[in-house]
Design an enzyme around this catalytic site. Sequence first.
Site, PDB file in Angstrom:
ATOM      1  N   THR A   8       0.840  -1.199   0.000  1.00 47.20           N
ATOM      2  CA  THR A   8       0.000   0.000   0.000  1.00 47.20           C
ATOM      3  C   THR A   8       0.870   1.242   0.000  1.00 47.20           C
ATOM      4  OG1 THR A   8      -1.899   1.083   1.061  1.00 47.20           O
ATOM      5  CG2 THR A   8      -0.162   0.292   2.508  1.00 47.20           C
ATOM      6  N   ASN A  10      -1.109   4.076   1.069  1.00 47.12           N
ATOM      7  CA  ASN A  10      -2.120   4.877   1.766  1.00 47.12           C
ATOM      8  C   ASN A  10      -1.716   5.063   3.230  1.00 47.12           C
ATOM      9  OD1 ASN A  10      -4.460   5.628   3.291  1.00 47.12           O
ATOM     10  ND2 ASN A  10      -5.769   4.913   1.629  1.00 47.12           N
ATOM     11  N   LYS A  13      -4.246   3.977   5.966  1.00 43.96           N
ATOM     12  CA  LYS A  13      -4.290   2.519   6.165  1.00 43.96           C
ATOM     13  C   LYS A  13      -3.060   2.054   6.950  1.00 43.96           C
ATOM     14  CE  LYS A  13      -6.959   1.093   2.104  1.00 43.96           C
ATOM     15  NZ  LYS A  13      -6.958   0.275   0.885  1.00 43.96           N
ATOM     16  N   ASP A  68      -7.851  -4.759   0.441  1.00 42.50           N
ATOM     17  CA  ASP A  68      -8.729  -3.910  -0.352  1.00 42.50           C
ATOM     18  C   ASP A  68     -10.019  -3.783   0.435  1.00 42.50           C
ATOM     19  OD1 ASP A  68      -8.912  -2.343  -2.767  1.00 42.50           O
ATOM     20  OD2 ASP A  68     -10.554  -3.659  -3.338  1.00 42.50           O
ATOM     21  N   GLY A 156     -11.757   9.159   4.572  1.00 40.83           N
ATOM     22  CA  GLY A 156     -12.674   8.628   3.560  1.00 40.83           C
ATOM     23  C   GLY A 156     -14.134   8.869   3.889  1.00 40.83           C
ATOM     24  N   TYR A 157     -14.906   7.774   3.944  1.00 40.64           N
ATOM     25  CA  TYR A 157     -16.355   7.868   4.170  1.00 40.64           C
ATOM     26  C   TYR A 157     -16.741   7.816   5.655  1.00 40.64           C
ATOM     27  CZ  TYR A 157     -16.565   6.962  -0.857  1.00 40.64           C
ATOM     28  OH  TYR A 157     -16.407   7.039  -2.216  1.00 40.64           O
ATOM     29  N   ASP A 158     -15.760   7.820   6.537  1.00 41.70           N
ATOM     30  CA  ASP A 158     -16.049   7.749   7.982  1.00 41.70           C
ATOM     31  C   ASP A 158     -17.040   8.813   8.474  1.00 41.70           C
ATOM     32  OD1 ASP A 158     -14.313   5.633   7.993  1.00 41.70           O
ATOM     33  OD2 ASP A 158     -12.786   6.572   9.248  1.00 41.70           O
ATOM     34  N   ARG A 183     -11.789  -3.249   8.877  1.00 43.36           N
ATOM     35  CA  ARG A 183     -10.342  -3.446   8.802  1.00 43.36           C
ATOM     36  C   ARG A 183      -9.831  -4.065  10.107  1.00 43.36           C
ATOM     37  NH1 ARG A 183      -9.137   1.311   6.926  1.00 43.36           N
ATOM     38  NH2 ARG A 183      -9.328   0.612   4.778  1.00 43.36           N
TER      39      ARG A 183
END
Length: 199
Positions: A8, A10, A13, A68, A156-158, A183
């Site tokens: 990754t 990111n 992450k 992913d 992100g979408y949190d 995750r």
Amino acid sequence: MKTLFFATSNINKINEVKQILDIPKIKIEIPQNFDIKETGKTFKENSLLKAKALFKILNNKQPVFSEDSGLCIEALNMEPGIYSKRYDQYKLGKKLDNNEKNHLIIDLMREKNNRTAYFICVISYIDVDGTINNFEGMLKGTIALNIDYYQKNGFGYDPIFLTTNNKRLSELNLEEKNKISHRGIAFDKFKKFLMQFLD
């Protein structure tokens, strides 16, 4: 000391995973400039794609893992799904920042009564002998009616995802989030798997 290479780039992450996989005798290395096109049709396919690519880069000699993950919303035919990271480009053909991406979801959900959503994570691990193991995690919740602009945590979408106890993921600190998140669940399974092979 066993070194695992995480496929990754990111940073969000990386931070989450390093906290969950805080295991003595295991060191996590991040490859530089790792960027693989995700052409799979499922989270598992994309996760395997990344793990296999890094395994090859490291001459098939180092243990690697990848993950992913994404947001699946029932009322949007399980989208954004595998396009979660690039849903803006998939849906609009242009790049948006995180707040704009969250606005896009809120707008698409405006007339929807069913707000059920899932965060899904798949981890793929390839050992030095080429053996592949996959681990999955899922978090069920709902899409909020608006965005949490005061988010202190998450990414992100949190800010638009409500957990079953009606808290946004963005309200939780990293430790709280990792206890319940997709995750966190997947990496906890992976951690237990790894612990079997440590002295």
